[in-house]
Enzyme design. Sequence first.
Site, PDB file in Angstrom:
ATOM      1  N   THR A 132       0.799  -1.226   0.000  1.00  0.00           N
ATOM      2  CA  THR A 132       0.000   0.000   0.000  1.00  0.00           C
ATOM      3  C   THR A 132       0.832   1.277   0.000  1.00  0.00           C
ATOM      4  OG1 THR A 132      -0.175  -0.150   2.415  1.00  0.00           O
ATOM      5  CG2 THR A 132      -1.986  -1.071   1.128  1.00  0.00           C
ATOM      6  N   TYR A 133       2.159   1.190  -0.104  1.00  0.00           N
ATOM      7  CA  TYR A 133       2.956   2.415  -0.174  1.00  0.00           C
ATOM      8  C   TYR A 133       2.544   3.220  -1.392  1.00  0.00           C
ATOM      9  CZ  TYR A 133       6.352   1.013   3.447  1.00  0.00           C
ATOM     10  OH  TYR A 133       6.968   0.669   4.624  1.00  0.00           O
ATOM     11  N   THR A 134       2.319   4.507  -1.166  1.00  0.00           N
ATOM     12  CA  THR A 134       1.835   5.440  -2.198  1.00  0.00           C
ATOM     13  C   THR A 134       0.723   4.807  -3.032  1.00  0.00           C
ATOM     14  OG1 THR A 134       3.734   4.832  -3.616  1.00  0.00           O
ATOM     15  CG2 THR A 134       3.919   6.852  -2.343  1.00  0.00           C
ATOM     16  N   ASP A 135      -0.197   4.158  -2.321  1.00  0.00           N
ATOM     17  CA  ASP A 135      -1.394   3.556  -2.927  1.00  0.00           C
ATOM     18  C   ASP A 135      -1.065   2.571  -4.050  1.00  0.00           C
ATOM     19  OD1 ASP A 135      -2.894   5.110  -1.194  1.00  0.00           O
ATOM     20  OD2 ASP A 135      -3.149   6.744  -2.629  1.00  0.00           O
ATOM     21  N   GLY A 136       0.038   1.875  -3.921  1.00  0.00           N
ATOM     22  CA  GLY A 136       0.436   0.880  -4.916  1.00  0.00           C
ATOM     23  C   GLY A 136       1.424   1.386  -5.937  1.00  0.00           C
TER      24      GLY A 136
END
Length: 354
Positions: A61-65
Amino acid sequence: MSLTLDTYRLLGRSGLRVSPLALGAATFGTDWGWGAEQDEARKLFDLYVERGGNFIDTASTYTDGSSERLIGEFTRDQRESLVLATKYTTLRRPGDPNSGGSHRKSLFASVEASLRQLNTDYIDLLYLHVWDFTTPVEEILRGMDDLVRQGKILYVAICNAPAWQVSRMQTIADLRGWSPLVALQIEYSLIERAGERDLIPMAREMGLGVVPYSPLAGGVLTGKYSRDDLTATDIASDDSDRKSFNRALGTVTERNLDIADVVKEVATELGRTPAQVGLAWTLRRPGVTAPIIGARTPAQLEDNLGALEVGFTAAQLARLDEAGATGLGYPHDMLASDHIRRIMAGDMRIETRR
């Protein structure tokens, strides 16, 4: 002794070789309002790999993928030579409770999503990202082991979990012949040293390599904050910068700025930058395998990599240790006291009261 990115270290009790500094990719993408655009992120990746770095850290999920997707693009022609670490448990789809958590459904779905985003058919190292206090440890371990047996992940690890749970999991894995945990990711820096109480000693005893995140305490140890920031009135919001975000988290305090001052003093003596000194201290701590650097520009990354060349005198190291020292609490402080040591050594008569 001076190090380089290709002075590889073994990760925990595995045979996996990783660089002594990991490249954190939470800064890849601007979906969270800060970070590096694709071209800038590519420069960070290329610089790190060209220097011999092989350990890349991200999460589903870092920076929404975007972080995983960018890494998937960058590693297209050199996947086999790199160690890709990602994580699961944080919520991937708001409104869907099963898209987050440590349980089997979340685990398998998150891994499949990471494989797609990373454009790969296996993940070198998978972390449980955040302990959820709900899922039975046997369910977690068996699910991880199943994925290892399927070849979708090679090694398993854990972040942000109580030491007693991690040691329990490691013992169960050993007894049942499941894949053992090989790494423990924790917040650790001159400012945040709570891990020295139980987490780091546990990791060393149980065979987990420690991979610290936020080794510069959100930038506080780089010297970017001053006493003026203690009274700043802006707070973090959707359009705020990282600096105000760290103030809102409570990272900018009088104590932490005092520690940063000592770091700056030592940096001046060595002709180094505060960031290099803060990283070098963490890099050389017992049990630490590879701190994660979270640079957003090539200049920041170049500066961070200079930590590999920093050496301290005994006096400088003692000043840094003292500046960031934290009490270990019970029972550690009690067991280390002269009184208890004398009793255990038989140098003091023990009075028995009925």
